[in-house]
Design a protein around this motif. Structure first.
Motif, short mmCIF file in Angstrom:
data_model
loop_
_atom_site.label_atom_id
_atom_site.label_comp_id
_atom_site.label_asym_id
_atom_site.label_seq_id
_atom_site.Cartn_x
_atom_site.Cartn_y
_atom_site.Cartn_z
N ALA A 1 21.92 -5.51 -8.69
CA ALA A 1 21.80 -6.95 -8.92
C ALA A 1 22.11 -7.73 -7.64
O ALA A 1 23.00 -7.36 -6.87
N ASP A 2 21.38 -8.83 -7.43
CA ASP A 2 21.60 -9.66 -6.24
C ASP A 2 22.91 -10.43 -6.34
O ASP A 2 23.65 -10.54 -5.38
N GLY A 3 23.20 -11.00 -7.52
CA GLY A 3 24.39 -11.80 -7.68
C GLY A 3 25.56 -11.01 -8.22
O GLY A 3 25.50 -9.79 -8.39
N GLY A 4 26.65 -11.71 -8.46
CA GLY A 4 27.80 -11.06 -9.07
C GLY A 4 28.86 -10.61 -8.10
O GLY A 4 29.91 -10.12 -8.51
N GLY A 5 28.62 -10.76 -6.79
CA GLY A 5 29.62 -10.35 -5.80
C GLY A 5 29.87 -8.85 -5.87
O GLY A 5 28.96 -8.06 -6.08
N SER A 6 31.12 -8.46 -5.69
CA SER A 6 31.49 -7.05 -5.78
C SER A 6 31.97 -6.75 -7.20
O SER A 6 32.52 -7.61 -7.88
N PHE A 7 31.77 -5.51 -7.62
CA PHE A 7 32.00 -5.15 -9.01
C PHE A 7 33.32 -4.40 -9.17
O PHE A 7 33.54 -3.38 -8.51
N PRO A 8 34.21 -4.87 -10.06
CA PRO A 8 35.40 -4.07 -10.39
C PRO A 8 34.98 -2.70 -10.90
O PRO A 8 33.90 -2.54 -11.50
N VAL A 9 35.81 -1.70 -10.68
CA VAL A 9 35.46 -0.31 -10.95
C VAL A 9 36.22 0.20 -12.16
O VAL A 9 37.43 0.00 -12.29
N VAL A 10 35.49 0.87 -13.06
CA VAL A 10 36.08 1.49 -14.25
C VAL A 10 35.71 2.97 -14.25
O VAL A 10 34.53 3.31 -14.34
N LEU A 11 36.70 3.83 -14.09
CA LEU A 11 36.47 5.27 -14.14
C LEU A 11 36.71 5.77 -15.56
O LEU A 11 37.64 5.31 -16.24
N PHE A 12 35.89 6.73 -15.99
CA PHE A 12 35.97 7.20 -17.38
C PHE A 12 35.97 8.72 -17.43
O PHE A 12 35.13 9.38 -16.81
N SER A 13 36.91 9.27 -18.21
CA SER A 13 36.98 10.71 -18.45
C SER A 13 36.73 10.97 -19.93
O SER A 13 37.38 10.36 -20.79
#
Length: 496
Positions: A233-245
């Motif tokens: 996506a062009d917008g939204g800045g940087s994305f917080p990260v969610v790791l999943f196990s």
């Protein structure tokens, strides 16, 4: 008590319209099969035309289905119509040849017709119980892209093999905010990069659950809403990260509906396959690594094995976070370079994956928040957690492990940050994954929220927590969470 608030802006998943779980071709086969049986009881003036029309549609549908692939749920439909077809067509053939028409007496035809209709009716019932999963439309403002990467930790030996040169390798699927794809773009295959991989994984999951693979043969036919390798996506800045196990024996895709919902709201979700633990992991070179974890029946030995597996998973989560940092900085080439906010990271997981998330956050200060989806806290309880934590649990019943809630409560009380334990009514262990979308709606297996509400509740509660802890959006988090069930809040130094 949990209250339903059907607003997309609350972070809930868009309503799923649940149909008969059958394709148009399958519906045509079903209706024509019923018509073949019913035709015998129509007035003589319309009976021949009705029989010919129903028989023609049925035969053509059966031929096409045999080419594209017949699901086992349709076999009773074909069998019921196959029994009725000779009795429906024979009188017509005798009339055309000038031979006297013969029809079974009513006392014989009526129970035969009822038996055929009953057999045919089991088809849609089976299709409803074991459907091709229909994924909810993500409710966020972003479209969703997905891609699969494979990373090897050169500094960590593979503890599951005897080869001293073998290094720990993980397969990771990323879901991320993406540009809207052109109409008709191919949606991502569920459970794998290809249908063959999906079938391999589906069969492995069925074996792990002690089920014959054909029962869930609709699962590898499914497609989610994400598009493989879609543009970021062009917008939204940087994305917080969610790791999943995932859970023990689970796979990276087991929470696809949840991952797509989070990505549509601007998060990067990275879900792991854990080789030798996940049911089946297909590597880039084509090798398939199957789970080696088994239960011994000895509680102490199984607890030790679970603690060891949890420690490996926690290390996997830390390694993947390191790789995501390299990806963001350009050390690993990829379209997500410069778009990941690795300063805002949550460790999450289901079942044993939830235990791994707790351990990872306990050991690695880079994790800012934790979500445990009905996971028993395996392994040591020290050092204390120092991160906001959300633990969602299934409805507690007499069959629930009596050690579970006391141990989870101890973990949360030792936390030096605020923790939330939310027990959601009408849920079971598999409510917190994609299971309700394709497993029979048996309350003890998937809860009784239904195929629509299960993903909604998990998405709404976890999004509220992530928005508050990672994005620092002002909200009465306790008030939001308490609307969904029985909430306990543990603050720093809280002894109650």
């Amino acid at each position: 008590m949990w209250q339903r608030v059907p607003r997309a802006e609350d972070g809930r998943v868009t309503e799923i319209i649940m149909g008969p779980q059958m394709s148009l071709l399958e519906v045509l086969a079903l209706l024509s099969a019923v018509a073949l049986v019913v035709a015998r009881w129509l007035p003589p003036t319309v009976r021949p035309r009705a029989t010919i029309a129903a028989g023609t549609v049925f035969v053509l549908s059966a031929i096409v289905l045999s080419v594209v692939g017949i699901r086992w749920q349709l076999l009773p439909v074909l069998a019921g119509a196959g029994v009725a077809l000779p009795f429906a067509v024979a009188p017509l053939l005798r009339r055309r040849t000038g031979r006297p028409s013969w029809r079974a007496h009513r006392w014989l035809a009526l129970p035969g017709s009822v038996a055929c209709v009953g057999l045919i009716a089991t088809g849609p019932v089976a299709a409803w119980a074991f459907p091709v999963p229909v994924f909810p439309e993500p409710s966020g403002r972003f479209a969703v892209g997905t891609r699969v990467v494979q990373w090897t930790d050169a500094n960590r030996p593979e503890s599951a093999t005897a080869d001293p040169h073998d290094r720990r390798t993980v397969v990771v699927q990323l879901w991320y905010p993406a540009r809207k794809s052109p109409a008709g773009a191919q949606r991502a295959q569920y459970l794998g990069r290809t249908e063959q991989e999906a079938r391999t994984v589906s069969d492995a999951l069925a074996r792990g659950a002690g089920l014959p693979g054909f029962l869930i043969d609709g699962v590898p036919r499914a497609h989610s809403h994400a598009v493989f390798n879609a543009s970021v996506a062009d917008g939204g800045g940087s994305f917080p990260v969610v790791l999943f196990s995932p859970g023990s024996g689970g796979v990276r895709t087991q929470n696809t509906a949840w991952a797509e919902e989070l990505a549509s709201h601007g998060y990067l979700v990275a879900a792991l396959d854990h080789p030798y633990d996940s049911a089946a992991v297909i590597l880039a070179d084509g090798r398939t690594i199957r789970t080696t974890l088994t239960s011994t029946g000895d509680r102490d030995k199984d607890a030790e094995s679970a603690a060891d597996a949890t420690a490996v998973r926690a290390a996997d989560l830390g390694f993947v976070l390191t790789q995501l940092g390299r990806l963001d900085r350009g050390g690993i080439a990829g379209p997500l370079t410069g778009r990941l906010d690795t300063g805002r990271v949550a460790a999450t997981g289901h079942s044993m994956g939830g235990a791994a998330a707790l351990q990872a956050a306990r050991q690695d200060r880079r994790f800012d928040a934790v979500i445990d989806l009905d996971g028993y806290p395996h392994g040591p309880l020290s050092p204390s957690l120092r991160r906001p934590t959300l633990a969602l649990t299934q409805t507690i019943t007499p069959e629930t492990d009596r050690r579970y809630i006391p141990r989870l409560t101890k973990v949360l009380r030792l936390n030096t940050a605020t923790s939330y334990r939310l027990t959601i009514p009408d849920t079971a262990h598999l409510t917190f994954m994609d299971g309700p979308l394709y497993l029979p709606p048996v309350p003890s297996i998937v809860g009784s929220l239904g195929r629509t509400e299960s993903p909604r509740v998990v998405a709404a509660t976890t999004l509220a927590f992530l928005d508050t802890t990672l994005r620092h959006k002002p909200a009465d988090l306790a008030g939001v969470l308490s609307a969904y069930g029985d909430l306990s809040v543990y603050g720093p130094g809280d002894d109650h």
